[in-house]
Design a protein around this motif. Structure first.
Motif, mmCIF file in Angstrom:
data_model
loop_
_atom_site.group_PDB
_atom_site.id
_atom_site.type_symbol
_atom_site.label_atom_id
_atom_site.label_comp_id
_atom_site.label_asym_id
_atom_site.label_seq_id
_atom_site.Cartn_x
_atom_site.Cartn_y
_atom_site.Cartn_z
ATOM 1 N N LYS A 80 0.867 -1.187 0.000
ATOM 2 C CA LYS A 80 0.000 0.000 0.000
ATOM 3 C C LYS A 80 0.895 1.224 0.000
ATOM 4 O O LYS A 80 1.811 1.333 0.824
ATOM 5 N N GLU A 81 0.641 2.127 -0.926
ATOM 6 C CA GLU A 81 1.448 3.333 -1.055
ATOM 7 C C GLU A 81 1.192 4.285 0.110
ATOM 8 O O GLU A 81 0.263 4.104 0.889
ATOM 9 N N ALA A 82 2.011 5.309 0.202
ATOM 10 C CA ALA A 82 2.016 6.236 1.340
ATOM 11 C C ALA A 82 0.633 6.794 1.663
ATOM 12 O O ALA A 82 -0.121 7.191 0.780
ATOM 13 N N TYR A 83 0.347 6.795 2.964
ATOM 14 C CA TYR A 83 -0.878 7.391 3.497
ATOM 15 C C TYR A 83 -0.530 7.965 4.866
ATOM 16 O O TYR A 83 0.510 7.626 5.445
ATOM 17 N N PRO A 84 -1.366 8.868 5.406
ATOM 18 C CA PRO A 84 -1.006 9.545 6.668
ATOM 19 C C PRO A 84 -0.734 8.557 7.809
ATOM 20 O O PRO A 84 -1.463 7.589 7.995
ATOM 21 N N ASP A 85 0.331 8.824 8.539
ATOM 22 C CA ASP A 85 0.689 8.019 9.711
ATOM 23 C C ASP A 85 -0.105 8.533 10.909
ATOM 24 O O ASP A 85 0.259 9.523 11.539
ATOM 25 N N HIS A 86 -1.192 7.856 11.198
ATOM 26 C CA HIS A 86 -2.102 8.270 12.275
ATOM 27 C C HIS A 86 -1.467 8.197 13.658
ATOM 28 O O HIS A 86 -1.950 8.819 14.596
ATOM 29 N N THR A 87 -0.352 7.466 13.808
ATOM 30 C CA THR A 87 0.286 7.388 15.129
ATOM 31 C C THR A 87 0.823 8.751 15.562
ATOM 32 O O THR A 87 0.982 9.003 16.752
ATOM 33 N N SER A 88 1.069 9.627 14.591
ATOM 34 C CA SER A 88 1.586 10.966 14.929
ATOM 35 C C SER A 88 0.524 11.842 15.572
ATOM 36 O O SER A 88 0.849 12.871 16.159
ATOM 37 N N TRP A 89 -0.754 11.476 15.459
ATOM 38 C CA TRP A 89 -1.844 12.278 16.030
ATOM 39 C C TRP A 89 -2.229 11.832 17.431
ATOM 40 O O TRP A 89 -3.015 12.495 18.105
ATOM 41 N N ASP A 90 -1.728 10.689 17.848
ATOM 42 C CA ASP A 90 -2.140 10.097 19.129
ATOM 43 C C ASP A 90 -1.172 10.518 20.238
ATOM 44 O O ASP A 90 -0.026 10.055 20.277
ATOM 45 N N PRO A 91 -1.606 11.388 21.156
ATOM 46 C CA PRO A 91 -0.692 11.878 22.191
ATOM 47 C C PRO A 91 -0.173 10.788 23.132
ATOM 48 O O PRO A 91 0.825 11.004 23.821
ATOM 49 N N THR A 92 -0.798 9.623 23.137
ATOM 50 C CA THR A 92 -0.320 8.531 23.996
ATOM 51 C C THR A 92 0.653 7.609 23.264
ATOM 52 O O THR A 92 1.210 6.703 23.867
ATOM 53 N N HIS A 93 0.849 7.843 21.969
ATOM 54 C CA HIS A 93 1.694 6.956 21.161
ATOM 55 C C HIS A 93 3.148 7.415 21.182
ATOM 56 O O HIS A 93 3.443 8.610 21.232
ATOM 57 N N THR A 94 4.060 6.465 21.108
ATOM 58 C CA THR A 94 5.499 6.744 21.082
ATOM 59 C C THR A 94 5.871 7.715 19.966
ATOM 60 O O THR A 94 6.779 8.524 20.125
#
Length: 165
Positions: free
Chosen positions: A68-82
């Motif tokens: 799957k080609e590039a799509y937004p990395d949703h982990t960057s929006w989660d304040p609890t995520h590393t």
């Protein structure tokens, strides 16, 4: 026309065995702009060397492909995520991820030392001093040469590390 890539992961975080078990996984958490830009260039079915880094010995452990080609990395929006980044939002994402699919695990790791010993790979980004990118392009010639190295066991003894299962 396919492109070729090398993607690094620390095996205690995410290894070729993890990808083999999952079959397909998002490649998230890239927080370097140059590596992100390379990910934006990736196309479905591009081939990837899966590289184990920050381990002994570091090296190429197998092959994956972009599914799957590039799509937004949703982990960057989660304040609890590393991998949270307060400057990245759903409406203005700064980071991307791609999905990778397992192709094959090699019975041996082709070590960084072996790659550096090869004059044919002297211009490869990975073998250049100070290159620390986790995602980088590989030329078709570099790809083919590395595949040949592994098949012919061309590196010196001890430069291909056997997996310990």
């Amino acid at each position: 026309m396919s492109n070729y890539w090398l993607m690094k992961s620390e095996p205690d975080t995410f290894s070729i065995d993890d990808l083999k078990r999952l079959k397909t996984s998002p490649w998230d958490g890239v927080r370097n702009y140059q590596a992100r830009n390379f990910m934006k260039e990736m196309k479905k079915d591009d081939l990837v060397f899966f590289y184990h880094s920050s381990c002994s010995p570091p090296g190429i452990a197998g092959i994956a492909k972009i599914s799957k080609e590039a799509y937004p990395d949703h982990t960057s929006w989660d304040p609890t995520h590393t991998y949270f980044d307060s400057k990245s939002t759903e409406s203005n994402p700064k980071w991307v991820m791609v999905d990778v699919t397992f192709v094959e695990k090699w019975s041996s790791i082709l070590t960084l030392a072996a790659l550096k010993q090869s004059p044919a790979l002297a211009d490869m980004l990975l073998t250049k001093k100070g290159s620390r990118l986790s995602v980088m392009p590989i030329t078709k010639n570099e790809w083919e040469y590395i595949i040949t190295m592994l098949k012919n066991k061309r590196p010196l003894a001890g430069q291909i590390a056997t997996y310990h299962q």
